[in-house]
Design an enzyme around this catalytic site. Sequence first.
Site, PDB file in Angstrom:
ATOM      1  CB  THR A 127      -1.289  -0.138   1.290  1.00  0.00           C
ATOM      2  OG1 THR A 127      -1.985  -1.189   1.564  1.00  0.00           O
ATOM      3  CG2 THR A 127      -2.057   1.080   1.087  1.00  0.00           C
ATOM      4  CB  CYS A 284      -4.519  -3.069   6.816  1.00  0.00           C
ATOM      5  SG  CYS A 284      -3.074  -3.502   6.437  1.00  0.00           S
TER       6      CYS A 284
HETATM    7  C1  UDX Z   1      -8.047  -4.256   6.377  1.00  0.00           C
HETATM    8  C2  UDX Z   1      -9.059  -4.747   4.890  1.00  0.00           C
HETATM    9  O1  UDX Z   1     -10.148  -5.332   5.647  1.00  0.00           O
HETATM   10  C3  UDX Z   1      -7.935  -5.558   4.221  1.00  0.00           C
HETATM   11  O2  UDX Z   1      -8.741  -5.730   3.008  1.00  0.00           O
HETATM   12  C4  UDX Z   1      -6.859  -4.549   3.426  1.00  0.00           C
HETATM   13  O3  UDX Z   1      -6.328  -5.613   2.905  1.00  0.00           O
HETATM   14  C5  UDX Z   1      -6.036  -4.854   5.626  1.00  0.00           C
HETATM   15  O4  UDX Z   1      -6.677  -4.006   6.398  1.00  0.00           O
HETATM   16  P1  UDX Z   1      -7.408  -6.217   8.477  1.00  0.00           P
HETATM   17  O5  UDX Z   1      -6.394  -5.198   8.792  1.00  0.00           O
HETATM   18  O6  UDX Z   1      -6.820  -7.641   8.293  1.00  0.00           O
HETATM   19  O7  UDX Z   1      -8.076  -5.786   6.779  1.00  0.00           O
HETATM   20  O8  UDX Z   1      -8.542  -6.692   8.923  1.00  0.00           O
HETATM   21  P2  UDX Z   1      -9.709  -6.217   9.385  1.00  0.00           P
HETATM   22  O9  UDX Z   1     -11.116  -7.450   9.090  1.00  0.00           O
HETATM   23  O10 UDX Z   1     -10.536  -4.954   8.098  1.00  0.00           O
HETATM   24  O11 UDX Z   1     -10.501  -5.169  10.594  1.00  0.00           O
HETATM   25  C6  UDX Z   1     -10.034  -4.416  10.829  1.00  0.00           C
HETATM   26  C7  UDX Z   1      -9.719  -3.763  12.688  1.00  0.00           C
HETATM   27  O12 UDX Z   1     -11.195  -3.440  12.332  1.00  0.00           O
HETATM   28  C8  UDX Z   1      -9.505  -5.057  13.629  1.00  0.00           C
HETATM   29  O13 UDX Z   1      -9.174  -4.501  14.926  1.00  0.00           O
HETATM   30  C9  UDX Z   1     -11.013  -5.557  14.176  1.00  0.00           C
HETATM   31  O14 UDX Z   1     -11.644  -6.175  14.692  1.00  0.00           O
HETATM   32  C10 UDX Z   1     -11.772  -4.147  13.406  1.00  0.00           C
HETATM   33  N1  UDX Z   1     -13.176  -4.162  12.792  1.00  0.00           N
HETATM   34  C11 UDX Z   1     -13.896  -4.708  12.189  1.00  0.00           C
HETATM   35  C12 UDX Z   1     -14.525  -3.791  14.155  1.00  0.00           C
HETATM   36  O15 UDX Z   1     -14.221  -3.143  14.725  1.00  0.00           O
HETATM   37  N2  UDX Z   1     -15.650  -3.531  13.954  1.00  0.00           N
HETATM   38  C13 UDX Z   1     -15.592  -4.047  12.529  1.00  0.00           C
HETATM   39  O16 UDX Z   1     -17.344  -3.927  11.669  1.00  0.00           O
HETATM   40  C14 UDX Z   1     -15.278  -4.548  11.680  1.00  0.00           C
END
Ligand code: UDX
Length: 459
Positions: A127, A284
């Site tokens: 990214t 991310c």
């Molecule tokens: C994210 C993007 O989803 C992905 O497409 C990109 O390539 C990388 O960044 P990731 O960081 O692995 O992926 O996890 P993700 O499942 O998106 O969750 C990120 C954070 O948000 C976590 O801490 C999760 O617990 C939190 N989250 C997610 C919430 O608090 N509420 C939600 O509704 C969804």
Amino acid sequence: MKANSDGVISVIGAGYVGLASSVVFAGAGYKVYLVDIDKHKIKLIKKGEAPFYETGIQDLIKRGLDKGNLIPTDSYAEAISNSHIVFSCVGTPDSPDGSTNLQYVFDAANEALKYMQNGTLYAQKSTVSVGTGVKIASLFAKSGKHVEYISNPEFLREGTALRDTLWFDRIVVGNGSRKAIGHIFELYGQVEKWRQDIASSAGIVPPDNAPVGEYIIATNVKSAELTKLAANSFLALKISFANSIAKLADKAGADINEVMAAVGSDPRIGRDFLNAGRGYGGGCFPKDVSGLIASALEHGVDMDIMEAVQDVNASMPGYIMEKLQNYFQGNLKGRKMAILGLSFKAGTSDTRRSPGITLANLLVAADADVRVYDPEAMVEAAPQLHQKVQPQSSLSAAIKDAAAILVATDWPDFIHREVSDYRQQTQPPTLLVDCMNRFDILSVKRAGLEYMGIGRGDF
Ligand code: UDX
């Protein structure tokens, strides 16, 4: 390019994106050089071990090594000079000012350039800030070599990295010639063809609804770069929006889970990423939101909306502390508090910007007696925990006699076990703090525990 001995790929960077991509490409029949300058990491992978926890990755590393398709190496020369496609998957940490640190991206491009043959396709998965690709492409052009640069941003999530790579919902290709798009199309076509086989060899369960959507979205390079930052920022925005409404729901006596289920049932909005709780963490969202703000600033564009997203997210652990202080009438001193979950989400050992760790350290600052447990992330969490936090080797040891149990990560073992298990190992009254709103309030109360959610009307 064919999925046989002619198909040789290099993947630079053995992080989540690089390792997941390489084992999947290797599983689809390509010969894949996985290049990393970290000799220790390469040594581990060569032995068949994953440098971090990710569902199924260990199995696919072993499979790739056994078949001779996966070649981990620290030598750019060995890998790049043989490859038709080079994927750059190096880390892009954020700098102290919030902008994206592109040092590794440029180092990888410069190093690869030394060995790329004419006709090589260089695909950027890391990214990067908008405009980075143009700079690298001109660097390649100046070298006199015919190397094509494309942006191919990655959307996989940690914890489901392999499943997302196998069942991708879209492939974005920025700046590709017809030939380059053809190569990428063919590569992902092979992944699609072999995905069931790859998944079953690693125990990966296919998604309930296989993603549909545009197969390949061709854009210019800057659009592809901005797509990645905008997509992650929008998801972060949804979460902070849900958290803002959760604070109101708490005071007003509404239940955020009910509200967001109803709000998200409008297909224009969608239910995903509206789960309120302790906020987002990981490698991310925090980085990509600040990267977008920094990119906007560079172009003189205000991005107040994303600054608000950051502020709401940063406020959530403090908000939980406020609720705890309120519940315990301002007296947390010496109270036994258990934190379950130190990874930023379930399915990974990654503890970057993990809310569970922030909560543990905040509780120590409030003089509580803090015990923590995570099934996979104890080692990675250790350096970030205050020395007074007491790591435990089991869930039982962490919750024994706790006044409050904070479930900070939704590991299946934490949220799917009988709630009475929590009750049996503590003395009433015990408070269950559902930091991700994953429990049924009635079942918790019926089991004899007190309940506290985030936005479930119990402030
Ligand atoms: C994210 C993007 O989803 C992905 O497409 C990109 O390539 C990388 O960044 P990731 O960081 O692995 O992926 O996890 P993700 O499942 O998106 O969750 C990120 C954070 O948000 C976590 O801490 C999760 O617990 C939190 N989250 C997610 C919430 O608090 N509420 C939600 O509704 C969804």
